[in-house]
Design an enzyme around this catalytic site. Sequence first.
Site, short mmCIF file in Angstrom:
data_model
loop_
_atom_site.label_atom_id
_atom_site.label_comp_id
_atom_site.label_asym_id
_atom_site.label_seq_id
_atom_site.Cartn_x
_atom_site.Cartn_y
_atom_site.Cartn_z
CG HIS A 1 -0.27 -0.09 2.54
ND1 HIS A 1 0.52 0.90 3.06
CD2 HIS A 1 -0.27 -1.09 3.48
CE1 HIS A 1 0.97 0.55 4.25
NE2 HIS A 1 0.50 -0.66 4.52
CB CYS B 1 1.97 -3.78 4.90
SG CYS B 1 0.42 -4.28 5.69
#
Length: 506
Positions: A138, A146
Amino acid sequence: MTAGVLLTGCDTDQVSLATNAKANQPVPPKLIAAMAEKDMDLQSPILVRLFKQEAELEVWKQTRSGQFALLKTYPICRWSGDLGPKVREGDRQAPEGFYSINPSQMNPQSAYYLSFNTGYPNAFDKALGRTGSQLMVHGDCSSRGCYAMTDEQIAEIYSLGRESFFGGQKAFQLQAYPFKMTPVNMAKHRNNPNMPFWKMIKEGYDHFEVTRQEPKVDFCEKKYVFDAAKPADAKRDPVFDASAKCPAYVIPEDIASAVREKHAKDEAEYARLVAKGTPVARMNTGIDGGMNKIFAAKIPEGSTGLSESAEGTTLQMLAMAKAPGTIPGHVNPPKPNLDAVASAPAPQEEPVVAVNAPAANTRVAAAAPAEKSGGFFSNLGRKMGLGTADTTATTTPAPQATASVTPTQTSTTPPTAASRLKAAVTRFVPGHDKSKDAAKDAPKPAVAAAKPAESPKPQPDTRLAQTRPALKPSVSDGAGDSTPMMAGAAPVVSSNSFESRFGAVK
């Protein structure tokens, strides 16, 4: 509340690819021109590879010949955890392995600008009981397990994935590695407990390297299987179950032979590097992930963390380069590797010993000669902490013994009341030996007249040369008057004496 924020930022229930302005940004013209140069179509399939240590994301795209070629490499702004696969929910690890991204995993409503779900845990992860959810690639350059890019980067990557889906690709493959699976990296990390897992996924890495085709991925017996096909005499394709026994399968000979050849070369180079004594990578503690050096150079006190980087000069040079996207003000760089700094070998030090050097070659303050009975100047020198022996580095010129020592001034001290009194005695007292007074009244450097510091006790010299660690006392400390002197040599001030302390104050 935290769970709500994470779910909001990583909601994969949004299937739409065409109802959000951010998700519909066109592929940049410069990237389209690069596709044309590499014989790629705008909507041809893509493949993504991630490398933690190098902090890089690669986008590969299929050419008109049917093979994949590298389109662009994106520096990763932030990734979290350590080198190694994700094991459980909340361990802050970014996943490693092979994952498949379909349109339902694209999230145009992400709180982190745009995102897509990695698909962790896959069947292999589940077979091992590994847990975790909402592991994303992202924007926003902020990571909690992430792979985080800048908003501008994820918009570009998102647009490439979107166009590949519009072109008919049902899912693109995501390959996540701890580092580029080269012999030198395998040798450097040979003692890492994750090595068996890394050797297993290196098989898939090698399949892609030799074929430039997306490897077919299956799972059985809690392991990865790449490019499996049914045997010649089989009537149907093999059925794989990550937790069950592997079915009968074969790997096409052209692929198998090319992989074996690459594996043999890599193993030979690995053995050579180990025999050569390639240092084992330091085990890192207290660091949460890493970031590419181009981003670390833009953040005050930025550190690349676990990402491979030549810090220092390289980061300073990159500070002048343009960052590939906007870096939010809330970005926290990885913590510095304090354990590595503490355990690093100390710089080689020059030995410091007491020597009897000629006074003319030593830039130190000379005290007045001591009389047998201990005269006024001798007693004053002792009260100030003045020693009687030279202290200098034997391997360096005497004038450079300390960093802040300045050359002795050539000007002499003004006549004092005592010297004028002595001159009068010499002039008027019959039979007075003038030669002795002349020796006593010879010009001397003007340092002894300074006032002593508040504490007369010698303090450790903190003004040593820059090649020596700070706050390390000299081995000549405390030599005092017991050090023998050469005949005719003038007593000099110790490096830890009043003059050195006073010079620091000046």
